[in-house]
Design a protein around this motif. Sequence first.
Motif, PDB file in Angstrom:
ATOM      1  N   SER A 152     -54.524 125.984  49.520  1.00 54.39           N
ATOM      2  CA  SER A 152     -54.918 124.730  50.008  1.00 54.39           C
ATOM      3  C   SER A 152     -55.690 123.332  49.005  1.00 54.39           C
ATOM      4  O   SER A 152     -54.498 124.149  47.869  1.00 54.39           O
ATOM      5  N   VAL A 153     -55.724 122.532  49.675  1.00 54.58           N
ATOM      6  CA  VAL A 153     -55.281 121.594  48.423  1.00 54.58           C
ATOM      7  C   VAL A 153     -57.628 121.532  48.363  1.00 54.58           C
ATOM      8  O   VAL A 153     -57.816 121.294  49.830  1.00 54.58           O
ATOM      9  N   HIS A 154     -58.148 120.765  47.416  1.00 56.38           N
ATOM     10  CA  HIS A 154     -59.696 120.456  47.343  1.00 56.38           C
ATOM     11  C   HIS A 154     -60.568 119.506  47.813  1.00 56.38           C
ATOM     12  O   HIS A 154     -59.433 118.402  47.744  1.00 56.38           O
ATOM     13  N   LYS A 155     -60.914 119.208  48.700  1.00 53.97           N
ATOM     14  CA  LYS A 155     -61.523 118.628  49.362  1.00 53.97           C
ATOM     15  C   LYS A 155     -63.138 117.759  49.373  1.00 53.97           C
ATOM     16  O   LYS A 155     -63.460 119.051  49.496  1.00 53.97           O
ATOM     17  N   GLU A 156     -63.042 116.729  48.450  1.00 51.00           N
ATOM     18  CA  GLU A 156     -64.581 116.086  48.281  1.00 51.00           C
ATOM     19  C   GLU A 156     -65.076 114.795  48.291  1.00 51.00           C
ATOM     20  O   GLU A 156     -64.218 114.307  48.324  1.00 51.00           O
ATOM     21  N   LYS A 157     -65.593 114.502  48.538  1.00 54.39           N
ATOM     22  CA  LYS A 157     -66.278 112.886  48.989  1.00 54.39           C
ATOM     23  C   LYS A 157     -65.671 112.445  47.916  1.00 54.39           C
ATOM     24  O   LYS A 157     -65.978 112.865  46.301  1.00 54.39           O
ATOM     25  N   PHE A 158     -65.137 111.158  47.404  1.00 53.39           N
ATOM     26  CA  PHE A 158     -65.151 110.544  46.372  1.00 53.39           C
ATOM     27  C   PHE A 158     -63.796 111.380  45.471  1.00 53.39           C
ATOM     28  O   PHE A 158     -63.496 110.870  44.375  1.00 53.39           O
ATOM     29  N   LYS A 159     -63.335 112.589  45.481  1.00 57.55           N
ATOM     30  CA  LYS A 159     -62.101 112.715  45.280  1.00 57.55           C
ATOM     31  C   LYS A 159     -60.509 113.164  46.052  1.00 57.55           C
ATOM     32  O   LYS A 159     -60.589 114.222  46.340  1.00 57.55           O
ATOM     33  N   PRO A 160     -60.106 111.983  46.239  1.00 56.20           N
ATOM     34  CA  PRO A 160     -58.870 112.431  46.797  1.00 56.20           C
ATOM     35  C   PRO A 160     -57.916 112.683  46.507  1.00 56.20           C
ATOM     36  O   PRO A 160     -57.029 113.266  47.670  1.00 56.20           O
ATOM     37  N   LEU A 161     -57.897 113.203  45.295  1.00 55.42           N
ATOM     38  CA  LEU A 161     -56.993 113.547  44.798  1.00 55.42           C
ATOM     39  C   LEU A 161     -57.406 115.012  44.230  1.00 55.42           C
ATOM     40  O   LEU A 161     -57.186 114.728  42.470  1.00 55.42           O
ATOM     41  N   GLY A 162     -57.809 116.066  44.944  1.00 49.61           N
ATOM     42  CA  GLY A 162     -58.459 117.099  44.414  1.00 49.61           C
ATOM     43  C   GLY A 162     -57.021 118.242  43.775  1.00 49.61           C
ATOM     44  O   GLY A 162     -58.172 118.950  42.454  1.00 49.61           O
TER      45      GLY A 162
END
Length: 497
Positions: A23-33
């Motif tokens: 899984s890759v962390h996905k959050e607003k304003f964090k494109p490279l989570g």
Amino acid sequence: MSRFVDRVVLHATAGAGGNGCASVHKEKFKPLGGPDGGNGGRGGSIILVVDPGVHTLLDFHHRPHASARNGTQGQGSFKAGASAPDMEMLVPDGTVVFDQFGEIVADLVGAGTRFVAAQGGRGGLGNAALASPARKAPGFALLGEPGEQVELTLELRSLADVGLVGFPSAGKSSLVAALSAARPKIADYPFTTLVPQLGVVSAGDETYTVADVPGLIPGASDGRGLGLEFLRHIERCSVLVHVVDCATFETDRDPVADVVALEEELARYTPALGGSLDERPRLIALNKVDVPDAADLVDIVRADLAERFGWPIYSISTATRAGLRELSFAMAERVAAERAATPAPEPTRIVLRPKGVGDTGFTIETDHENEGGFIVRGERPERWIRQTSFDNDEAVGYLGDRLARLGVEEALAKAGAVPGCPVTIGEVTFDWEPSTPAGMAVLMSGRGTDRRLDDPDRVGADERKRARAARRAHLSDAELGAGARYSSDHDLDAPER
């Protein structure tokens, strides 16, 4: 009435570990989570636990297959999967565990003793745990390992101090009933006792247990009768008592011949727990002396038995209880002596056996089924194969890196492997493509050395220095100074390559 079962075959399957999560962390304003996949949970193990309240293996007879639960898969946001609970199976005290080859793997004695029959599989790592400076965002995770699958044989060996042996209808069950509160089945026909019976006897300050096994007959070691089937229950006995029927109506039997026949059958039995039954102290109990003919026979054979065997002889009657007190105290005396001579059991010590620093943990063998092929055997390579998802190219590349770091490629090259030859690891066979320079199998050398530098056509450093000195020999000081300033900017004096 419950059945007595003292031998079962258990098919145990431990739970598999859960798969790791990619899984890759996905959050607003964090494109490279970054990766945030959690690890999978551990699978449940199957554990045998000694319980004093269990006296038979009947539960395993009805349910010979045991399966533990699997661990759950990891999730995103670094959430690890749940580990499955272990399955605890209760066994009676004195249970011996054999593997499929007949070797003893555990002797379960003492309340609370535990033995891991099948180990649960470990959970796979998520991509968060696999991240490294060279692989910052892995697009794969490791699979969970399958749990162990074993086939074990459980045999109950009763914990008795005194074992009663004798022919059928010799009065063994009557003796147990007269000495203890046990109430075994008693009847006037042979093989009344079909299963071992235990009784607790108190004599003075000593308390001990007595085991009655089904009657022995000549040829029991060849499979006749029932006695040999249950002789395992007297393996732990410290004292053996020959119960002889002195009132038998069979004309071809007499007390001396009975004891000789019993000793021959005992000599043919080999205890699985080690030792020999010949080393155990013996007593002879001449039973049924309340019958007049039996009393006369006892007077006749007593001297012969004493001269031939040299064991203490007691005349008893379970009907009138004559001689039982003397016999019970004699058994208690020998049991006490055996207990005093036996050293106290030491607590179990944890022994650590670390592997050597240079131990690679694998071997290379020639595959005779595939021409030009090789087989890699080892705990770590085989485990890595089980953890790899072969439908993910990145996971396969990670497997190749792990095998190369372990030294598998170098070992294959030494063994004569060539690119494209079949290599088998575990249950997977693949065409070997080395990842060493230029796609060729190059044997690695020691630290700080490289065999490729041993090329005789390569110009060495000393030769380059002499050539540079020769070029500068005809130059004046001014030209040398101008050349030094120019070389600092343009590296004119750099050695030719």
